[in-house]
Design a protein around this motif. Structure first.
Motif, PDB file in Angstrom:
ATOM      1  N   ILE A 151       0.856  -1.192   0.000  1.00  0.00           N
ATOM      2  CA  ILE A 151       0.000   0.000   0.000  1.00  0.00           C
ATOM      3  C   ILE A 151       0.891   1.239   0.000  1.00  0.00           C
ATOM      4  O   ILE A 151       2.059   1.172   0.392  1.00  0.00           O
ATOM      5  CB  ILE A 151      -0.975   0.023   1.208  1.00  0.00           C
ATOM      6  CG1 ILE A 151      -0.201  -0.043   2.537  1.00  0.00           C
ATOM      7  CG2 ILE A 151      -1.988  -1.096   1.111  1.00  0.00           C
ATOM      8  CD1 ILE A 151      -1.084   0.118   3.757  1.00  0.00           C
ATOM      9  N   PRO A 152       0.386   2.404  -0.438  1.00  0.00           N
ATOM     10  CA  PRO A 152       1.223   3.612  -0.466  1.00  0.00           C
ATOM     11  C   PRO A 152       1.694   4.013   0.930  1.00  0.00           C
ATOM     12  O   PRO A 152       0.991   3.785   1.925  1.00  0.00           O
ATOM     13  CB  PRO A 152       0.277   4.675  -1.044  1.00  0.00           C
ATOM     14  CG  PRO A 152      -0.798   3.916  -1.735  1.00  0.00           C
ATOM     15  CD  PRO A 152      -0.953   2.642  -0.982  1.00  0.00           C
ATOM     16  N   LYS A 153       2.872   4.620   1.010  1.00  0.00           N
ATOM     17  CA  LYS A 153       3.386   5.113   2.287  1.00  0.00           C
ATOM     18  C   LYS A 153       2.413   6.125   2.876  1.00  0.00           C
ATOM     19  O   LYS A 153       1.844   6.946   2.167  1.00  0.00           O
ATOM     20  CB  LYS A 153       4.752   5.782   2.082  1.00  0.00           C
ATOM     21  CG  LYS A 153       5.887   4.803   1.872  1.00  0.00           C
ATOM     22  CD  LYS A 153       7.209   5.549   1.742  1.00  0.00           C
ATOM     23  CE  LYS A 153       8.364   4.559   1.521  1.00  0.00           C
ATOM     24  NZ  LYS A 153       9.645   5.264   1.312  1.00  0.00           N
ATOM     25  N   GLY A 154       2.267   6.045   4.196  1.00  0.00           N
ATOM     26  CA  GLY A 154       1.386   6.993   4.875  1.00  0.00           C
ATOM     27  C   GLY A 154      -0.073   6.579   4.881  1.00  0.00           C
ATOM     28  O   GLY A 154      -0.939   7.322   5.331  1.00  0.00           O
ATOM     29  N   THR A 155      -0.373   5.362   4.372  1.00  0.00           N
ATOM     30  CA  THR A 155      -1.735   4.809   4.450  1.00  0.00           C
ATOM     31  C   THR A 155      -1.681   3.507   5.227  1.00  0.00           C
ATOM     32  O   THR A 155      -0.603   2.953   5.442  1.00  0.00           O
ATOM     33  CB  THR A 155      -2.325   4.549   3.052  1.00  0.00           C
ATOM     34  OG1 THR A 155      -1.549   3.522   2.407  1.00  0.00           O
ATOM     35  CG2 THR A 155      -2.307   5.790   2.191  1.00  0.00           C
ATOM     36  N   ARG A 156      -2.836   3.013   5.651  1.00  0.00           N
ATOM     37  CA  ARG A 156      -2.867   1.801   6.466  1.00  0.00           C
ATOM     38  C   ARG A 156      -4.076   0.938   6.162  1.00  0.00           C
ATOM     39  O   ARG A 156      -5.115   1.460   5.763  1.00  0.00           O
ATOM     40  CB  ARG A 156      -2.934   2.175   7.969  1.00  0.00           C
ATOM     41  CG  ARG A 156      -1.723   2.900   8.489  1.00  0.00           C
ATOM     42  CD  ARG A 156      -2.093   3.876   9.582  1.00  0.00           C
ATOM     43  NE  ARG A 156      -3.003   4.900   9.098  1.00  0.00           N
ATOM     44  CZ  ARG A 156      -3.815   5.600   9.866  1.00  0.00           C
ATOM     45  NH1 ARG A 156      -3.845   5.372  11.164  1.00  0.00           N
ATOM     46  NH2 ARG A 156      -4.595   6.526   9.358  1.00  0.00           N
ATOM     47  N   ASP A 157      -3.909  -0.373   6.326  1.00  0.00           N
ATOM     48  CA  ASP A 157      -5.049  -1.284   6.408  1.00  0.00           C
ATOM     49  C   ASP A 157      -5.466  -1.358   7.879  1.00  0.00           C
ATOM     50  O   ASP A 157      -4.616  -1.220   8.763  1.00  0.00           O
ATOM     51  CB  ASP A 157      -4.659  -2.696   5.948  1.00  0.00           C
ATOM     52  CG  ASP A 157      -4.427  -2.777   4.451  1.00  0.00           C
ATOM     53  OD1 ASP A 157      -5.152  -2.101   3.698  1.00  0.00           O
ATOM     54  OD2 ASP A 157      -3.517  -3.531   4.034  1.00  0.00           O
ATOM     55  N   PHE A 158      -6.749  -1.593   8.126  1.00  0.00           N
ATOM     56  CA  PHE A 158      -7.229  -1.733   9.496  1.00  0.00           C
ATOM     57  C   PHE A 158      -7.875  -3.095   9.688  1.00  0.00           C
ATOM     58  O   PHE A 158      -8.739  -3.490   8.899  1.00  0.00           O
ATOM     59  CB  PHE A 158      -8.243  -0.634   9.846  1.00  0.00           C
ATOM     60  CG  PHE A 158      -7.665   0.748   9.792  1.00  0.00           C
ATOM     61  CD1 PHE A 158      -6.777   1.183  10.762  1.00  0.00           C
ATOM     62  CD2 PHE A 158      -7.997   1.621   8.766  1.00  0.00           C
ATOM     63  CE1 PHE A 158      -6.231   2.453  10.710  1.00  0.00           C
ATOM     64  CE2 PHE A 158      -7.463   2.891   8.704  1.00  0.00           C
ATOM     65  CZ  PHE A 158      -6.580   3.310   9.679  1.00  0.00           C
ATOM     66  N   SER A 159      -7.474  -3.809  10.718  1.00  0.00           N
ATOM     67  CA  SER A 159      -8.080  -5.105  11.036  1.00  0.00           C
ATOM     68  C   SER A 159      -9.463  -4.878  11.644  1.00  0.00           C
ATOM     69  O   SER A 159      -9.837  -3.748  11.985  1.00  0.00           O
ATOM     70  CB  SER A 159      -7.201  -5.851  12.047  1.00  0.00           C
ATOM     71  OG  SER A 159      -7.244  -5.178  13.308  1.00  0.00           O
ATOM     72  N   SER A 160     -10.213  -5.979  11.803  1.00  0.00           N
ATOM     73  CA  SER A 160     -11.556  -5.881  12.414  1.00  0.00           C
ATOM     74  C   SER A 160     -11.484  -5.272  13.810  1.00  0.00           C
ATOM     75  O   SER A 160     -12.315  -4.445  14.194  1.00  0.00           O
ATOM     76  CB  SER A 160     -12.194  -7.270  12.496  1.00  0.00           C
ATOM     77  OG  SER A 160     -12.318  -7.832  11.221  1.00  0.00           O
ATOM     78  N   THR A 161     -10.469  -5.677  14.582  1.00  0.00           N
ATOM     79  CA  THR A 161     -10.309  -5.140  15.943  1.00  0.00           C
ATOM     80  C   THR A 161     -10.032  -3.647  15.905  1.00  0.00           C
ATOM     81  O   THR A 161     -10.619  -2.865  16.668  1.00  0.00           O
ATOM     82  CB  THR A 161      -9.147  -5.856  16.667  1.00  0.00           C
ATOM     83  OG1 THR A 161      -9.404  -7.257  16.662  1.00  0.00           O
ATOM     84  CG2 THR A 161      -9.021  -5.380  18.105  1.00  0.00           C
ATOM     85  N   GLU A 162      -9.150  -3.231  14.994  1.00  0.00           N
ATOM     86  CA  GLU A 162      -8.815  -1.802  14.886  1.00  0.00           C
ATOM     87  C   GLU A 162     -10.022  -0.986  14.447  1.00  0.00           C
ATOM     88  O   GLU A 162     -10.262   0.114  14.963  1.00  0.00           O
ATOM     89  CB  GLU A 162      -7.654  -1.619  13.905  1.00  0.00           C
ATOM     90  CG  GLU A 162      -6.322  -2.111  14.448  1.00  0.00           C
ATOM     91  CD  GLU A 162      -5.254  -2.225  13.382  1.00  0.00           C
ATOM     92  OE1 GLU A 162      -4.070  -2.077  13.720  1.00  0.00           O
ATOM     93  OE2 GLU A 162      -5.589  -2.481  12.201  1.00  0.00           O
ATOM     94  N   VAL A 163     -10.793  -1.518  13.507  1.00  0.00           N
ATOM     95  CA  VAL A 163     -12.004  -0.813  13.050  1.00  0.00           C
ATOM     96  C   VAL A 163     -12.993  -0.661  14.207  1.00  0.00           C
ATOM     97  O   VAL A 163     -13.606   0.400  14.393  1.00  0.00           O
ATOM     98  CB  VAL A 163     -12.658  -1.543  11.854  1.00  0.00           C
ATOM     99  CG1 VAL A 163     -14.040  -0.962  11.545  1.00  0.00           C
ATOM    100  CG2 VAL A 163     -11.764  -1.439  10.621  1.00  0.00           C
ATOM    101  N   ALA A 164     -13.158  -1.719  15.017  1.00  0.00           N
ATOM    102  CA  ALA A 164     -14.073  -1.650  16.168  1.00  0.00           C
ATOM    103  C   ALA A 164     -13.636  -0.562  17.146  1.00  0.00           C
ATOM    104  O   ALA A 164     -14.462   0.197  17.672  1.00  0.00           O
ATOM    105  CB  ALA A 164     -14.133  -3.007  16.871  1.00  0.00           C
ATOM    106  N   LYS A 165     -12.322  -0.474  17.387  1.00  0.00           N
ATOM    107  CA  LYS A 165     -11.804   0.556  18.302  1.00  0.00           C
ATOM    108  C   LYS A 165     -12.000   1.959  17.728  1.00  0.00           C
ATOM    109  O   LYS A 165     -12.376   2.894  18.448  1.00  0.00           O
ATOM    110  CB  LYS A 165     -10.320   0.299  18.593  1.00  0.00           C
ATOM    111  CG  LYS A 165     -10.064  -0.946  19.426  1.00  0.00           C
ATOM    112  CD  LYS A 165      -8.570  -1.210  19.570  1.00  0.00           C
ATOM    113  CE  LYS A 165      -8.292  -2.455  20.411  1.00  0.00           C
ATOM    114  NZ  LYS A 165      -6.844  -2.734  20.516  1.00  0.00           N
TER     115      LYS A 165
END
Length: 454
Positions: A5-19
């Motif tokens: 993925i491009p620098k400075g972006t992120r994927d979010f896991s289900s746990t991270e999305v919930a938080k």
């Protein structure tokens, strides 16, 4: 090729999305509790809407979108030969990703002014993009959570925004935040009394970097922008400004005697500080910070910035201010506005570091129907439909278990997702239900399962 993925972006896991959703919900609830209404604007705007609104530094960080089709064919050969990006960019890019939510909001207000009831209190929770150098707490794609009021010059709005910050951080359990407060009129006044009024933008942009590059770095930058050493010597007390808010206001009043605009800024800050002293904050601390400039050209009055608790190394987790003429750039004069923003991504990192997410649960089914016998599945799916109609989160394990190992895999799924109730089999209209926490087992009808869980 390895996917990335491009620098400075992120994927979010289900746990991270919930938080993250937990933070969003607390902010949204507080916004609505304070009377703000939601709006949304497009992720990209016409370039002329954004360019020139954030100062020279901001303009450099705006992501430009290339025009569709053969975008180079219509460009004059001379411009292509020159290789001057400032001349070329407007010819090949007419749109840009939004840099923040405030300028698009000003455009929205002007465009929809006949449909809006003023004062208009709006909130907006959407992503923004900046071509910044990625580092801890600084991303190229991130969410802003903004609240603004346009159409009112009352300083009670500024007071309310201090309370709003305090309310949200209290709800999140984030004690020890510091709401820093300044006023652009004070910065203008200081520039006036030291004889550097024509260098106001350069002066404030440099001063705003004091906590990042220190006094020596600020002085070097000011000198490079043509601010004299004599003028810098006059503001030397600002580099070590301390004491209570009342003491700071008294010192500023003395320093700015020769500036009418500066004294007006002192008067406005005194009103806010006095009101907050009377109302009291729950967890946050209000602190006057005369070096706070936020480096944006459109602020005209109060300026806010929120610092994270001292035990966490993090940049600001919120900021904002008063802008008396922002809508003027789009042709609507005399509409004052004031607003603040919450930095969702940085708030998340701070809460993670302080262990404040213990109460946040990942979305999961309350009931799982195991799949050990394909012939029972139609009855189970009918039961699942009934449970969902009663707002009970339910699912069927999709693949039938044809061996002991496959059954073990289903039980492992139950453990990994921490599911509370499991249905193992159905006989006629009765279901075998196991409470995974207590170990108790029941044989129940659908209505009895609903009653048990509710």
């Amino acid at each position: 090729m390895k996917p990335s993925i491009p620098k400075g972006t992120r994927d979010f896991s289900s746990t991270e999305v919930a938080k993250r959703n937990y933070i969003f919900s607390m902010i949204k609830h507080s916004f609505e509790n304070f009377g703000f209404q939601p709006i949304e604007t497009p992720s990209f705007e016409n370039s002329e809407t954004l360019m020139g609104k954030y100062g020279e530094e901001g303009d450099r960080l705006i992501f430009k979108i290339l025009n569709s089709g053969d975008f180079l064919s219509k460009v004059d050969e001379t411009i292509l030969t020159e290789k001057n990006s400032q001349k070329l960019t407007p010819k090949i890019s007419e749109k840009a990703l939004r840099y923040d939510l405030t300028v698009p909001f000003a455009r929205y207000v002007v465009q929809h002014q006949n449909e809006i009831t003023f004062p208009f209190k709006r909130y907006q929770i959407q992503p923004v993009w900046r071509a910044d150098r990625p580092q801890k707490g600084r991303f190229r794609e991130f969410y802003q959570c903004d609240a603004d009021v346009v159409g009112s010059t009352s300083l009670w709005q500024e007071v309310e925004f201090v309370q709003l910050y305090d309310t949200v951080f209290s709800k999140l359990g984030l004690a020890g935040t510091t709401i820093k407060l300044n006023n652009r009129k004070i910065l203008s006044g200081i520039a006036e009394v030291i004889g550097a009024k024509d260098k106001l933008i350069d002066f404030t942009v440099a001063l705003d970097k004091l906590d990042k590059i220190g006094k020596e770095g600020v002085v070097t930058e000011m000198l490079s922008k043509g601010i004299t050493q004599e003028a810098i010597d006059k503001v030397d007390p600002l580099f070590n400004f301390s004491g209570s808010n009342a003491a700071k206001l008294a010192s500023l009043e003395t320093m700015l005697q020769a500036s009418e605009e500066g004294l007006k800024g002192v008067e406005e800050l005194r009103f806010i500080v006095k009101a907050i002293d009377e109302l009291e904050l729950t967890t946050a601390t209000l602190e006057l910070d005369v070096t706070l400039a936020r480096g944006l050209n459109y602020y005209t009055g109060a300026i806010y910035e929120v610092a994270a608790p001292k035990e966490v190394q993090m940049g600001s987790i919120g900021g904002g201010g008063r802008y008396d003429d922002l809508t003027g750039i789009f042709g609507l004069k005399d509409v004052s506005g004031v607003g603040i923003s919450f930095g969702l991504d940085r708030i998340y990192l701070v809460m993670e570091e302080l262990g404040l997410f213990e109460t946040v649960e990942l979305p999961k089914p309350k009931v799982l129907f195991l799949n050990f016998n394909e012939n029972e599945n139609l009855a189970k799916v009918k039961a699942i439909k009934a449970l969902r109609e009663n707002n009970i989160k339910t699912e069927l394990y999709p693949d039938v278990a044809l061996s002991n190992n496959q059954q073990k895999k289903q039980w492992k799924y139950v453990t990994n997702r921490d599911i509370e109730y499991v249905v193992t089999e159905v006989v006629d209209t009765k279901f075998t239900v196991k409470n995974m926490q207590s170990g108790e087992q029941y044989v129940l009808s659908i209505n009895e399962i609903v009653n048990l869980i509710q």
